[in-house]
Scaffold this active site. Sequence first.
Site, PDB file in Angstrom:
ATOM      1  N   LYS A  21       1.004  -1.377  -0.043  1.00 45.94           N
ATOM      2  CA  LYS A  21       0.026   0.099  -0.111  1.00 45.94           C
ATOM      3  C   LYS A  21       0.961   1.161  -0.035  1.00 45.94           C
ATOM      4  CE  LYS A  21      -1.877   2.217   3.801  1.00 45.94           C
ATOM      5  NZ  LYS A  21      -2.466   3.397   3.937  1.00 45.94           N
ATOM      6  N   ASN A  22       1.946   1.326   0.810  1.00 46.93           N
ATOM      7  CA  ASN A  22       2.867   2.577   0.946  1.00 46.93           C
ATOM      8  C   ASN A  22       3.641   2.815  -0.306  1.00 46.93           C
ATOM      9  OD1 ASN A  22       1.679   3.086   3.293  1.00 46.93           O
ATOM     10  ND2 ASN A  22       2.899   1.992   4.645  1.00 46.93           N
ATOM     11  N   ARG A  91      -3.811  10.546   4.251  1.00 51.10           N
ATOM     12  CA  ARG A  91      -2.600  11.299   4.676  1.00 51.10           C
ATOM     13  C   ARG A  91      -1.587  11.364   3.182  1.00 51.10           C
ATOM     14  NH1 ARG A  91       0.727  14.726   7.488  1.00 51.10           N
ATOM     15  NH2 ARG A  91       2.746  14.015   7.376  1.00 51.10           N
ATOM     16  N   CYS A 115      -5.184   8.699   8.975  1.00 52.60           N
ATOM     17  CA  CYS A 115      -5.409   8.070  10.360  1.00 52.60           C
ATOM     18  C   CYS A 115      -4.743   9.070  11.596  1.00 52.60           C
ATOM     19  CB  CYS A 115      -4.406   6.740  10.735  1.00 52.60           C
ATOM     20  SG  CYS A 115      -5.148   5.340   9.984  1.00 52.60           S
ATOM     21  N   ARG A 120       1.015  14.925  12.808  1.00 54.60           N
ATOM     22  CA  ARG A 120       1.359  14.891  11.273  1.00 54.60           C
ATOM     23  C   ARG A 120       1.455  16.061  10.575  1.00 54.60           C
ATOM     24  NH1 ARG A 120      -1.580   8.995   9.285  1.00 54.60           N
ATOM     25  NH2 ARG A 120       0.390   9.032   8.567  1.00 54.60           N
ATOM     26  N   PRO A 121       2.266  16.773  10.963  1.00 53.03           N
ATOM     27  CA  PRO A 121       2.553  18.093  10.141  1.00 53.03           C
ATOM     28  C   PRO A 121       3.021  17.895   8.777  1.00 53.03           C
ATOM     29  CG  PRO A 121       4.138  17.616  11.861  1.00 53.03           C
ATOM     30  CD  PRO A 121       3.217  16.762  11.969  1.00 53.03           C
ATOM     31  N   ILE A 122       2.895  18.963   7.986  1.00 54.26           N
ATOM     32  CA  ILE A 122       3.450  18.563   6.465  1.00 54.26           C
ATOM     33  C   ILE A 122       4.621  19.773   6.195  1.00 54.26           C
ATOM     34  CG2 ILE A 122       1.526  17.602   5.542  1.00 54.26           C
ATOM     35  CD1 ILE A 122       0.957  20.417   4.190  1.00 54.26           C
ATOM     36  N   ASP A 123       5.314  20.539   7.411  1.00 54.16           N
ATOM     37  CA  ASP A 123       6.166  21.578   7.156  1.00 54.16           C
ATOM     38  C   ASP A 123       7.547  21.183   6.406  1.00 54.16           C
ATOM     39  OD1 ASP A 123       6.526  19.871   9.479  1.00 54.16           O
ATOM     40  OD2 ASP A 123       8.262  21.221  10.444  1.00 54.16           O
ATOM     41  N   LEU A 124       7.751  19.806   6.537  1.00 55.66           N
ATOM     42  CA  LEU A 124       9.214  19.202   5.922  1.00 55.66           C
ATOM     43  C   LEU A 124       8.873  19.349   4.513  1.00 55.66           C
ATOM     44  CD1 LEU A 124      10.243  16.506   8.516  1.00 55.66           C
ATOM     45  CD2 LEU A 124      11.105  19.081   8.391  1.00 55.66           C
ATOM     46  N   ASP A 304       4.460   1.139  11.771  1.00 55.55           N
ATOM     47  CA  ASP A 304       3.337   0.437  11.423  1.00 55.55           C
ATOM     48  C   ASP A 304       3.175  -0.849  11.810  1.00 55.55           C
ATOM     49  OD1 ASP A 304       2.165   2.500   9.923  1.00 55.55           O
ATOM     50  OD2 ASP A 304       3.176   1.756   7.916  1.00 55.55           O
ATOM     51  N   ILE A 326       7.905   7.727  16.269  1.00 52.36           N
ATOM     52  CA  ILE A 326       7.429   8.516  15.143  1.00 52.36           C
ATOM     53  C   ILE A 326       6.350   9.129  15.354  1.00 52.36           C
ATOM     54  CG2 ILE A 326       6.912   8.266  12.559  1.00 52.36           C
ATOM     55  CD1 ILE A 326       9.527   7.125  13.440  1.00 52.36           C
ATOM     56  N   ARG A 396      -8.634  -0.102   4.535  1.00 49.60           N
ATOM     57  CA  ARG A 396      -7.765   0.880   3.919  1.00 49.60           C
ATOM     58  C   ARG A 396      -6.323   0.385   3.461  1.00 49.60           C
ATOM     59  NH1 ARG A 396      -6.986   5.863   7.312  1.00 49.60           N
ATOM     60  NH2 ARG A 396      -5.534   6.372   5.534  1.00 49.60           N
TER      61      ARG A 396
HETATM   62  C1  UD1 Z   1       4.966   7.388   8.282  1.00 57.90           C
HETATM   63  C2  UD1 Z   1       5.998   6.264   8.484  1.00 57.90           C
HETATM   64  C3  UD1 Z   1       6.020   5.267   7.237  1.00 57.90           C
HETATM   65  C4  UD1 Z   1       4.783   4.691   7.261  1.00 57.90           C
HETATM   66  C5  UD1 Z   1       3.399   5.679   7.320  1.00 57.90           C
HETATM   67  C6  UD1 Z   1       2.151   5.210   7.240  1.00 57.90           C
HETATM   68  C7  UD1 Z   1       8.403   6.633   9.391  1.00 57.90           C
HETATM   69  C8  UD1 Z   1       9.435   7.514   9.494  1.00 57.90           C
HETATM   70  N1  UD1 Z   1       7.338   7.059   8.673  1.00 57.90           N
HETATM   71  O1  UD1 Z   1       5.217   7.976   7.136  1.00 57.90           O
HETATM   72  O2  UD1 Z   1       6.975   4.235   7.364  1.00 57.90           O
HETATM   73  O3  UD1 Z   1       4.446   3.799   6.376  1.00 57.90           O
HETATM   74  O4  UD1 Z   1       3.727   6.579   8.335  1.00 57.90           O
HETATM   75  O5  UD1 Z   1       1.779   4.883   8.640  1.00 57.90           O
HETATM   76  O6  UD1 Z   1       8.280   5.663  10.134  1.00 57.90           O
HETATM   77  N2  UD1 Z   1       6.915  15.160  10.072  1.00 57.90           N
HETATM   78  C9  UD1 Z   1       6.965  16.362  10.340  1.00 57.90           C
HETATM   79  N3  UD1 Z   1       6.855  17.234   9.477  1.00 57.90           N
HETATM   80  C10 UD1 Z   1       6.487  16.736   8.337  1.00 57.90           C
HETATM   81  C11 UD1 Z   1       6.435  15.593   8.050  1.00 57.90           C
HETATM   82  C12 UD1 Z   1       6.611  14.581   8.954  1.00 57.90           C
HETATM   83  O7  UD1 Z   1       7.379  16.861  11.614  1.00 57.90           O
HETATM   84  O8  UD1 Z   1       6.540  17.889   7.151  1.00 57.90           O
HETATM   85  C13 UD1 Z   1       6.978  14.054  11.350  1.00 57.90           C
HETATM   86  C14 UD1 Z   1       5.699  13.224  11.689  1.00 57.90           C
HETATM   87  O9  UD1 Z   1       4.909  14.247  12.500  1.00 57.90           O
HETATM   88  C15 UD1 Z   1       6.360  12.166  12.223  1.00 57.90           C
HETATM   89  C16 UD1 Z   1       7.706  11.619  11.403  1.00 57.90           C
HETATM   90  O10 UD1 Z   1       7.883  13.030  10.942  1.00 57.90           O
HETATM   91  O11 UD1 Z   1       6.791  12.302  13.616  1.00 57.90           O
HETATM   92  C17 UD1 Z   1       7.358  10.924  10.591  1.00 57.90           C
HETATM   93  O12 UD1 Z   1       6.772  11.303   9.581  1.00 57.90           O
HETATM   94  P1  UD1 Z   1       6.849  10.626   7.716  1.00 57.90           P
HETATM   95  O13 UD1 Z   1       7.855   9.795   7.450  1.00 57.90           O
HETATM   96  O14 UD1 Z   1       6.539  11.640   7.007  1.00 57.90           O
HETATM   97  O15 UD1 Z   1       5.184  10.056   7.799  1.00 57.90           O
HETATM   98  P2  UD1 Z   1       4.778   9.438   6.843  1.00 57.90           P
HETATM   99  O16 UD1 Z   1       4.983   9.724   5.403  1.00 57.90           O
HETATM  100  O17 UD1 Z   1       3.223   9.348   7.184  1.00 57.90           O
END
Ligand code: UD1
Length: 420
Positions: A21-22, A91, A115, A120-124, A304, A326, A396
């Site tokens: 899925k991912n 997401r 979920c 779950r921010p998107i700043d990065l 996960d 995480i 999902r």
């Molecule tokens: C994450 C998991 C991924 C999993 C997916 C679905 C990790 C590193 N990533 O991916 O393996 O398949 O969930 O459950 O285990 N963050 C920020 N700002 C951002 C983006 C992320 O602060 O812009 C933080 C998140 O809050 C979190 C961490 O970084 O604490 C990991 O986020 P990220 O890897 O981006 O999450 P997903 O891509 O959802």
Amino acid sequence: MKYIVKGGRELGGTVRVQGAKNSVLPILAASILANDKCEILDCPHLSDVKTTTEILKELGCKVTYALNCVSVDPTDAFNMEIPERLMRKLRSSIVFLGAVTMRMGKARVSMPGGCLLGARPIDLHLKALKSLGIKVKEEAGFIETDASEAKCANVHLAFPSVGATENTILAAVKIKGESVITNAAREPEIIDLIAFLNAMGARITGGGTGTIHIEGVPSLRGISYRIIPDRIAATTYMCMAMATNGEIELENVRREHLTAITNELREEGARIEFFGDRAYLRAPRKIKSADMIKTMPYPGFPTDAQSVFMPHLIKGDSTSVIVENIFENRFRVADELNKMGADIVTEGRSAIIRGPRALTGARVIAPDLRGGAALVIAALSAQGESVVEDAGHIGRGYESFVENITALGGDIRINNTADY
Ligand code: UD1
């Protein structure tokens, strides 16, 4: 939707593991960058994939989703805006931001859903796109981008975020010159995205390491591509066998993607063997508790997987500890497991699981996708009948979940009525 589960049987048999899925979701987003049609094979039937195909259709792509093949023809894509109702459903809709921006020159999306695991921010993601010269405007929950001044760059991620790495690759793949991502995520799904793009004609190296080099190319061609196996689905079935004292054979696995999982399960007493793309697991009679499982970016223990480990750790010979590094709010399933007789105390980022405890059937509510799968595993290992409510979360991420469990000898059925 509810699942009605009668527990207490030892599960055994063979399951073919679905495509990941991912991997599918970012690869479908990447397909809009092609000049012609792409076919994605071994695409699992999941509601998240369905939502992604709806996004592609909104953008103007021709999409078919038959058996396990999604075909995407982006030739006539015309729309740069993704409706909020689709963005809110998952997401990973955010990985469309980089791809749509580069395909259309501009994009407009709302904040993504998914979920409820924490902030779950998107700043990065946004910072990385800005580093590539893309203009980003955030206003009232919407994000607008403009690629008219996009340029290659060095992008450093403060954390190896999977989603931000994917977005950056998709934004940079067609920008002239070399872009470099440092502190990139190393997950197998990133390697799969890069393999897909390279097969289309991209020039990306360093996948699976923390430094990814992207030499921009002017165009990408349509291809046929097979998705890697889903390591989290494989983990889920392994944990199902552990919790029900069973044995399982999995087809379509990659041994190297499961190292953190199989190391842990072997320490807990499992017998595991691999034969090519098949894995065999036999649960131990007595499960050894886990001193400390810490979720980490790949190749560490996956976030996960922590929920689906809980049901068998409840049966562990003493206390297990899981530390979630995480996401800050990923233990909501613990309260539901406690309703079945578990003794799990959560404190901040730690869950303390006191074993051994015997579970009894109960009415529980799936809090999210992996938590829902964990409740089904717990119900299969419990005495008596359980009702897992809000089981729609499970669809999902798991294809043919009920059918696979039935084939393994589990007693599970779907109930769609309100009065059960
Ligand atoms: C994450 C998991 C991924 C999993 C997916 C679905 C990790 C590193 N990533 O991916 O393996 O398949 O969930 O459950 O285990 N963050 C920020 N700002 C951002 C983006 C992320 O602060 O812009 C933080 C998140 O809050 C979190 C961490 O970084 O604490 C990991 O986020 P990220 O890897 O981006 O999450 P997903 O891509 O959802």
